[in-house]
Design a protein around this motif. Structure first.
Motif, PDB file in Angstrom:
ATOM      1  N   CYS A   1       0.830  -1.199   0.000  1.00  0.00           N
ATOM      2  CA  CYS A   1       0.000   0.000   0.000  1.00  0.00           C
ATOM      3  C   CYS A   1       0.871   1.257   0.000  1.00  0.00           C
ATOM      4  O   CYS A   1       1.785   1.393   0.810  1.00  0.00           O
ATOM      5  CB  CYS A   1      -0.929   0.012   1.207  1.00  0.00           C
ATOM      6  SG  CYS A   1      -2.097   1.411   1.114  1.00  0.00           S
TER       7      CYS A   1
ATOM      8  N   CYS B   1      -0.518   4.421   0.219  1.00  0.00           N
ATOM      9  CA  CYS B   1      -1.296   5.576   0.670  1.00  0.00           C
ATOM     10  C   CYS B   1      -0.541   6.375   1.732  1.00  0.00           C
ATOM     11  O   CYS B   1       0.344   5.863   2.419  1.00  0.00           O
ATOM     12  CB  CYS B   1      -2.672   5.140   1.183  1.00  0.00           C
ATOM     13  SG  CYS B   1      -2.736   4.624   2.894  1.00  0.00           S
TER      14      CYS B   1
ATOM     15  N   CYS C   1      -0.758   5.080   5.518  1.00  0.00           N
ATOM     16  CA  CYS C   1       0.175   3.984   5.821  1.00  0.00           C
ATOM     17  C   CYS C   1       1.595   4.515   5.922  1.00  0.00           C
ATOM     18  O   CYS C   1       2.342   4.154   6.827  1.00  0.00           O
ATOM     19  CB  CYS C   1       0.110   2.895   4.753  1.00  0.00           C
ATOM     20  SG  CYS C   1      -1.382   1.880   4.849  1.00  0.00           S
TER      21      CYS C   1
ATOM     22  N   TRP D   1       0.566  -5.339   3.295  1.00  0.00           N
ATOM     23  CA  TRP D   1      -0.606  -5.764   4.074  1.00  0.00           C
ATOM     24  C   TRP D   1      -1.105  -7.105   3.565  1.00  0.00           C
ATOM     25  O   TRP D   1      -1.439  -7.241   2.386  1.00  0.00           O
ATOM     26  CB  TRP D   1      -1.750  -4.758   3.917  1.00  0.00           C
ATOM     27  CG  TRP D   1      -1.530  -3.421   4.561  1.00  0.00           C
ATOM     28  CD1 TRP D   1      -1.306  -2.238   3.918  1.00  0.00           C
ATOM     29  CD2 TRP D   1      -1.547  -3.121   5.958  1.00  0.00           C
ATOM     30  NE1 TRP D   1      -1.171  -1.219   4.836  1.00  0.00           N
ATOM     31  CE2 TRP D   1      -1.317  -1.731   6.087  1.00  0.00           C
ATOM     32  CE3 TRP D   1      -1.729  -3.892   7.115  1.00  0.00           C
ATOM     33  CZ2 TRP D   1      -1.268  -1.099   7.338  1.00  0.00           C
ATOM     34  CZ3 TRP D   1      -1.678  -3.254   8.344  1.00  0.00           C
ATOM     35  CH2 TRP D   1      -1.451  -1.883   8.450  1.00  0.00           C
TER      36      TRP D   1
ATOM     37  N   ARG E   1      -5.743   1.441  13.510  1.00  0.00           N
ATOM     38  CA  ARG E   1      -4.428   0.835  13.395  1.00  0.00           C
ATOM     39  C   ARG E   1      -3.986   0.314  14.752  1.00  0.00           C
ATOM     40  O   ARG E   1      -3.972   1.060  15.728  1.00  0.00           O
ATOM     41  CB  ARG E   1      -3.421   1.852  12.837  1.00  0.00           C
ATOM     42  CG  ARG E   1      -3.673   2.105  11.357  1.00  0.00           C
ATOM     43  CD  ARG E   1      -2.852   3.224  10.789  1.00  0.00           C
ATOM     44  NE  ARG E   1      -3.414   3.621   9.504  1.00  0.00           N
ATOM     45  CZ  ARG E   1      -3.005   3.153   8.321  1.00  0.00           C
ATOM     46  NH1 ARG E   1      -1.982   2.315   8.269  1.00  0.00           N
ATOM     47  NH2 ARG E   1      -3.602   3.511   7.214  1.00  0.00           N
TER      48      ARG E   1
HETATM   49 ZN   LIG Z   1      -2.467   2.366   3.017  1.00  0.00          ZN
END
Ligand SMILES: [Zn+2]
Ligand SMILES: [Zn+2]
Length: 134
Positions: free
Chosen positions: A26, A28, A31, A42, A68
């Motif tokens: 990921c 993003c 993250c 992930w 999280r």
């Molecule tokens: Zn992410």
């Protein structure tokens, strides 16, 4: 297949027993900022597949519905749960597997937020340890 893992300091241990849904990298920004790393691996499982066997992760609300789970002692990120967007699903930060090569990663996600230089990172000069010192 049973997978075991845990945080860096060893306070939290978990095991995974169930069918992998997908293992993704990921890109993003949530993250990235939470992990302090350019991307995060992930491994997605049905929620019941993951059992914490030692310790208790701290839970951080990283967005309205995103939760999280991490070790409050050493900071390792462990799990992500979003009951709204991904009901019944748990994402495990695959870098915390005892054998992080246990399940191959198959996809990049959230590349709209990927750091520009990550796209060609695999083309960079590589050293088994460190570059030679002059
Ligand atoms: Zn992410
Ligand atoms: Zn820890």
């Amino acid at each position: 297949m049973r997978i075991t893992g845990g945080c860096h300091c060893g306070a939290i241990r978990y095991q995974v027993e169930g069918d992998l849904i997908v293992h993704a990298l990921c890109h993003c920004s949530d993250c990235r900022r939470h992990a302090g790393a350019p991307m995060v691996g992930w491994a997605m499982y049905p929620e019941g597949a993951v059992k914490v066997t030692q310790g208790e992760p701290k839970i951080y609300a990283s967005s309205e519905d995103g939760r999280r789970h991490f070790c409050a002692n050493c900071g390792s990120g462990l799990f992500y749960i979003n009951e709204k967007m991904l009901p019944g699903i748990i994402d495990v930060q695959s870098g915390t597997f005892d054998d992080p090569g246990a399940v191959p990663v198959v996809v990049h996600i959230q590349t709209a937020e990927r750091i520009s230089w990550m796209e060609r990172a695999h083309e960079l000069p590589s050293f088994e340890r460190f570059p030679p010192q002059e």
